[in-house]
Design an enzyme around this catalytic site. Structure first.
Site, PDB file in Angstrom:
ATOM      1  N   HIS A   1       0.820  -1.219   0.000  1.00  0.00           N
ATOM      2  CA  HIS A   1       0.000   0.000   0.000  1.00  0.00           C
ATOM      3  C   HIS A   1       0.853   1.267   0.000  1.00  0.00           C
ATOM      4  O   HIS A   1       0.379   2.330  -0.419  1.00  0.00           O
ATOM      5  CB  HIS A   1      -0.945   0.008   1.194  1.00  0.00           C
ATOM      6  CG  HIS A   1      -2.210  -0.755   0.964  1.00  0.00           C
ATOM      7  ND1 HIS A   1      -3.305  -0.222   0.309  1.00  0.00           N
ATOM      8  CD2 HIS A   1      -2.546  -2.025   1.284  1.00  0.00           C
ATOM      9  CE1 HIS A   1      -4.269  -1.121   0.259  1.00  0.00           C
ATOM     10  NE2 HIS A   1      -3.840  -2.239   0.846  1.00  0.00           N
TER      11      HIS A   1
ATOM     12  N   GLU B   1      -6.584 -12.296   0.698  1.00  0.00           N
ATOM     13  CA  GLU B   1      -7.514 -11.198   0.990  1.00  0.00           C
ATOM     14  C   GLU B   1      -8.416 -10.958  -0.217  1.00  0.00           C
ATOM     15  O   GLU B   1      -7.952 -10.538  -1.273  1.00  0.00           O
ATOM     16  CB  GLU B   1      -6.734  -9.919   1.315  1.00  0.00           C
ATOM     17  CG  GLU B   1      -5.805 -10.055   2.516  1.00  0.00           C
ATOM     18  CD  GLU B   1      -4.954  -8.812   2.746  1.00  0.00           C
ATOM     19  OE1 GLU B   1      -5.120  -7.822   1.996  1.00  0.00           O
ATOM     20  OE2 GLU B   1      -4.122  -8.829   3.668  1.00  0.00           O
TER      21      GLU B   1
ATOM     22  N   ASP C   1      -7.729  -1.460  -1.529  1.00  0.00           N
ATOM     23  CA  ASP C   1      -8.688  -2.338  -0.862  1.00  0.00           C
ATOM     24  C   ASP C   1     -10.085  -1.887  -1.255  1.00  0.00           C
ATOM     25  O   ASP C   1     -10.452  -0.722  -1.019  1.00  0.00           O
ATOM     26  CB  ASP C   1      -8.527  -2.257   0.663  1.00  0.00           C
ATOM     27  CG  ASP C   1      -7.201  -2.833   1.147  1.00  0.00           C
ATOM     28  OD1 ASP C   1      -6.590  -3.607   0.390  1.00  0.00           O
ATOM     29  OD2 ASP C   1      -6.786  -2.491   2.270  1.00  0.00           O
TER      30      ASP C   1
ATOM     31  N   HIS D   1      -8.118  -7.106  -1.546  1.00  0.00           N
ATOM     32  CA  HIS D   1      -6.854  -6.427  -1.854  1.00  0.00           C
ATOM     33  C   HIS D   1      -6.415  -6.739  -3.281  1.00  0.00           C
ATOM     34  O   HIS D   1      -6.229  -7.894  -3.644  1.00  0.00           O
ATOM     35  CB  HIS D   1      -5.788  -6.881  -0.857  1.00  0.00           C
ATOM     36  CG  HIS D   1      -4.428  -6.295  -1.097  1.00  0.00           C
ATOM     37  ND1 HIS D   1      -3.793  -5.482  -0.179  1.00  0.00           N
ATOM     38  CD2 HIS D   1      -3.566  -6.393  -2.145  1.00  0.00           C
ATOM     39  CE1 HIS D   1      -2.599  -5.123  -0.657  1.00  0.00           C
ATOM     40  NE2 HIS D   1      -2.443  -5.675  -1.849  1.00  0.00           N
TER      41      HIS D   1
END
Length: 252
Positions: free
Chosen positions: A134, A203, A141, A206
């Protein structure tokens, strides 16, 4: 180190740009700003210019079969200090869930907590060769919302530290109602993949494009292609120390 940290990185110098709020749905107020994460007065809703263009392309793909749906941005660019803050926060929350009455933790308990947290949170790094995804401005996200802004059910909240966060957790669930969670996750993944994004293996929310995780996933899919990362840390800085997770103890 994560496996993707071995991927070579050559930053292309592309700038961070603001995500236009009229194009996507935004989580407002921003969840990490609400917690006090140190953004230094900057908006968390920023991405590298090329990543934003691809995200817009993904939404166009989504809206061809589902014209009333939109991508909802939960989080985008994180300064390293914010990544550090959120790792500390996740450690604290998990400690409270598992050991609410404990005044101290054993080394084994600390290692257990850290191991679970770093499945979902990249450890901040000062090394320019191993930036958190990130912090590159190349990871985002996201979820989906309908025409009224209501969330499309995904089966688990973003940032949940559990097996339910794995993208295919509901794939073989016997309950047809629960199967729709997997279907919605697949729609989101297909939209993002259509624009070149790769989904995090653990995830459902993500996605990244151009960072080391993305390049590693590209190589895993086709080892004959020596893909490298083109986005490094967007705004390098010094993180604050990891907060203790037990009196007199540090997380590592």
């Amino acid at each position: 180190m994560k496996p993707y940290h071995a991927i070579p990185l050559e930053d292309c110098g592309e700038p961070l740009v603001a995500i236009p709020p009229d194009t996507f749905a935004m989580v407002d107020p921003h969840p990490y700003q609400q917690l006090g994460a140190p953004y230094g007065g900057q908006s968390p809703y920023r991405l590298r210019a090329g990543v934003l263009e691809a995200l817009q392309e993904a939404q166009r793909w989504l809206q061809r079969p589902w014209p009333q749906w939109r991508i909802q941005i939960f989080d985008a660019y994180r300064p390293i200090a914010v990544q550090q803050f959120m790792v500390n926060h996740a450690l604290g929350e998990l400690r409270q869930q598992r050991y609410p009455q404990a005044t101290d933790l054993t080394e084994a308990q600390q290692r257990e907590l850290m191991a679970d947290v770093i499945q979902f949170w990249a450890v901040p790094s000062l090394d320019p060769r191993t930036p958190p995804p990130h912090s590159t401005g190349a990871a985002v996200d996201i979820s989906l919302v309908d025409a009224e802004g209501h969330p499309i059910p995904m089966g688990s909240p973003i940032d949940e530290i559990s097996d339910r966060s794995w993208p295919n957790y509901f794939a073989n669930h016997p309950d047809p109602e629960t199967q729709r969670f997997h279907h919605h996750r697949q729609i989101l993944n297909q939209a993002m993949a259509s624009a070149g994004f790769c989904r995090h293996p653990q995830e459902w929310w993500h996605f990244s494009l151009g960072d080391q995780l993305w390049a590693w996933l590209q190589r895993e899919a086709d080892p004959s292609q020596p893909v490298i990362a083109r986005y490094g840390c967007a705004e390098p800085e010094i993180p604050t120390p990891l907060a203790p997770i037990g009196p007199g103890k540090t997380p590592l």
